[in-house]
Scaffold this active site. Structure first.
Site, PDB file in Angstrom:
ATOM      1  CG  ASP A  95      -2.762 -70.712  44.753  1.00 49.69           C
ATOM      2  OD1 ASP A  95      -2.125 -71.620  45.029  1.00 49.69           O
ATOM      3  OD2 ASP A  95      -3.180 -70.036  45.940  1.00 49.69           O
ATOM      4  CD  GLU A 136       1.586 -73.491  44.731  1.00 49.00           C
ATOM      5  OE1 GLU A 136       1.140 -74.080  45.554  1.00 49.00           O
ATOM      6  OE2 GLU A 136       1.383 -72.155  44.708  1.00 49.00           O
ATOM      7  CG  ASP A 176      -6.345 -68.108  48.259  1.00 48.71           C
ATOM      8  OD1 ASP A 176      -5.791 -69.225  48.351  1.00 48.71           O
ATOM      9  OD2 ASP A 176      -6.748 -67.582  49.302  1.00 48.71           O
TER      10      ASP A 176
END
Length: 181
Positions: A8, A68, A141
């Site tokens: 991420d 992502e 996160d």
């Protein structure tokens, strides 16, 4: 063993997770965050992201990077910085010979919770329900990074099977190992 590195990306906090994708659900190998808030210069943050990504890859020898994909926001400067962080992570992974896959935030949330508009809290709650982490054990996160890795694992598992199902009942009958009681 097939290992997926989920990332991420971020320039303040970057989340990472490593998933052993050998089993049907996957098993968590490592999870954490890279905190970059004390680094003032953006270029220095990017250098740190690159070096830390290389170190994670060297330590754990993953085969795949699942990251992502960029999303659209209101602040162009923030989007540019995030895109640079994503690029640095992808460059490090490709430098080390990993396969790279990108997933939209909506696809990741849909894969984990069944809802593409799920909150970070809902994603983390599902990971707890899947017994991959314990409650309040990791920041969002890190749990988001784990969600990216699981998303890839589930997508790969579904496409690898190559079967078509006439409905949920048939799917569930043929995938008993994926039901969590």
């Amino acid at each position: 063993m097939k290992i997926i590195l989920g990332i991420d990306p971020g320039t303040t906090i970057l989340g990472f997770a490593l998933l052993d994708a050998t089993s049907s659900q996957g098993a968590l190998l490592d999870i954490g965050t890279l905190r970059l808030s004390k680094i003032k210069e953006h270029a220095d943050k990017l250098k740190s992201i690159f070096e830390r990504t290389l170190q994670i890859i060297e330590d754990h020898r993953p085969h795949i990077l699942a990251i992502e994909a960029p999303f659209y926001g209101k602040n162009p400067q923030s989007m540019l910085k995030l895109g640079r962080a994503q690029g640095v992570v992808i460059a490090a992974a490709m430098y080390k010979g990993l396969e790279v896959y990108e997933y939209s935030p909506r696809k990741i949330k849909q894969s984990i919770t069944g809802n593409g508009n799920a909150s970070k809290e809902q994603v983390a709650a599902m990971l707890i329900h899947m017994k991959l982490i314990r409650e309040n054990e990791h920041p969002f996160d890190a749990t988001d990074a784990l969600a990216v890795a699981i998303c890839h694992h589930l997508q790969n598992r579904i496409t690898a099977v190559g079967q078509k199902f006439s409905g949920w009942e048939t799917f569930l009958t043929k995938n008993q190992d994926r039901i969590i009681h």
